[in-house]
Design a protein around this motif. Structure first.
Motif, PDB file in Angstrom:
ATOM      1  N   GLU A 216      -3.269  41.353  24.606  1.00 22.14           N
ATOM      2  CA  GLU A 216      -4.359  40.415  24.379  1.00 22.14           C
ATOM      3  C   GLU A 216      -5.710  41.058  24.687  1.00 22.14           C
ATOM      4  OE1 GLU A 216      -3.933  36.518  26.005  1.00 22.14           O
ATOM      5  OE2 GLU A 216      -2.021  36.190  24.989  1.00 22.14           O
TER       6      GLU A 216
ATOM      7  N   SER B  30      -8.751  41.830  22.007  1.00 19.88           N
ATOM      8  CA  SER B  30     -10.073  41.244  22.239  1.00 19.88           C
ATOM      9  C   SER B  30     -11.207  42.271  22.147  1.00 19.88           C
ATOM     10  CB  SER B  30     -10.123  40.524  23.590  1.00 19.88           C
ATOM     11  OG  SER B  30     -10.148  41.449  24.657  1.00 19.88           O
TER      12      SER B  30
ATOM     13  N   TYR C  66     -11.626  37.440  18.773  1.00 20.12           N
ATOM     14  CA  TYR C  66     -10.483  36.978  19.552  1.00 20.12           C
ATOM     15  C   TYR C  66     -10.831  37.027  21.028  1.00 20.12           C
ATOM     16  CZ  TYR C  66      -5.930  36.758  21.796  1.00 20.12           C
ATOM     17  OH  TYR C  66      -4.884  36.401  22.596  1.00 20.12           O
TER      18      TYR C  66
ATOM     19  N   ASP D  68      -7.275  31.547  19.598  1.00 24.69           N
ATOM     20  CA  ASP D  68      -6.968  31.845  18.205  1.00 24.69           C
ATOM     21  C   ASP D  68      -7.795  33.039  17.742  1.00 24.69           C
ATOM     22  OD1 ASP D  68      -5.287  29.641  18.110  1.00 24.69           O
ATOM     23  OD2 ASP D  68      -6.832  28.319  17.289  1.00 24.69           O
ATOM     24  N   VAL D  69      -7.298  33.744  16.749  1.00 23.74           N
ATOM     25  CA  VAL D  69      -8.044  34.791  16.056  1.00 23.74           C
ATOM     26  C   VAL D  69      -8.835  34.093  14.962  1.00 23.74           C
ATOM     27  CG1 VAL D  69      -7.847  36.801  14.542  1.00 23.74           C
ATOM     28  CG2 VAL D  69      -6.262  36.533  16.458  1.00 23.74           C
TER      29      VAL D  69
END
Length: 141
Positions: free
Chosen positions: A9, A13, A39, A44-45
């Motif tokens: 994650e 990001s 992101y 959510d993207v």
């Protein structure tokens, strides 16, 4: 070695250009293009695309897409994420500014936003909920 959920994650990001892929229909390979995305871990993207673009038509038909981001230094690392489209809404100049500031030097953002807002046509924001992840850090092979 696969990345932990936190590592993948965090990597996603970071401001990297993604390889975006969406089903292009029977008899066609997926449409795959580089693009900017946004992101934050746990969220959510989202991407911006032309409302009347081929990309958006394919997104609406497929209902899902994937992104792949990578690096080669200091180690070879990648993250691929796939998921369903959870929202499509009109773009705003504020969101265009947000995503532009992620990728451009501060002194270039205003000029780019003004140009893009006037010249790129009607845009939409497409949000994807990450569902499936593939990641690896191959070290410094």
């Amino acid at each position: 070695m696969a990345l932990t959920p936190e590592e993948r994650e965090q990597f996603l990001s970071e401001p990297r250009v993604a390889a975006f892929a969406v089903d292009a229909g029977e008899g066609r390979a997926p449409l795959t293009v580089p693009l900017w995305y946004q992101y934050a871990p746990g969220g959510d993207v989202w991407i911006l695309t032309g409302r009347h673009s081929r990309k958006n038509r394919l997104l609406q038909a497929a209902g899902r897409f994937s992104l792949l981001v990578e690096r080669v230094d200091p180690t070879i690392r990648y993250v691929s994420v796939e998921g369903p489209v959870v929202d499509t809404s009109p773009a705003t100049v504020e969101l265009l500014r947000e995503i532009s500031a992620r990728y451009l030097p501060a002194e270039k953002v205003d000029g780019y936003v003004e140009f893009a807002w006037k010249n790129h046509g009607e845009q939409v924001v497409v949000r994807m909920r990450p569902e499936r992840w593939v990641s690896s850090d191959l070290g410094s092979i």
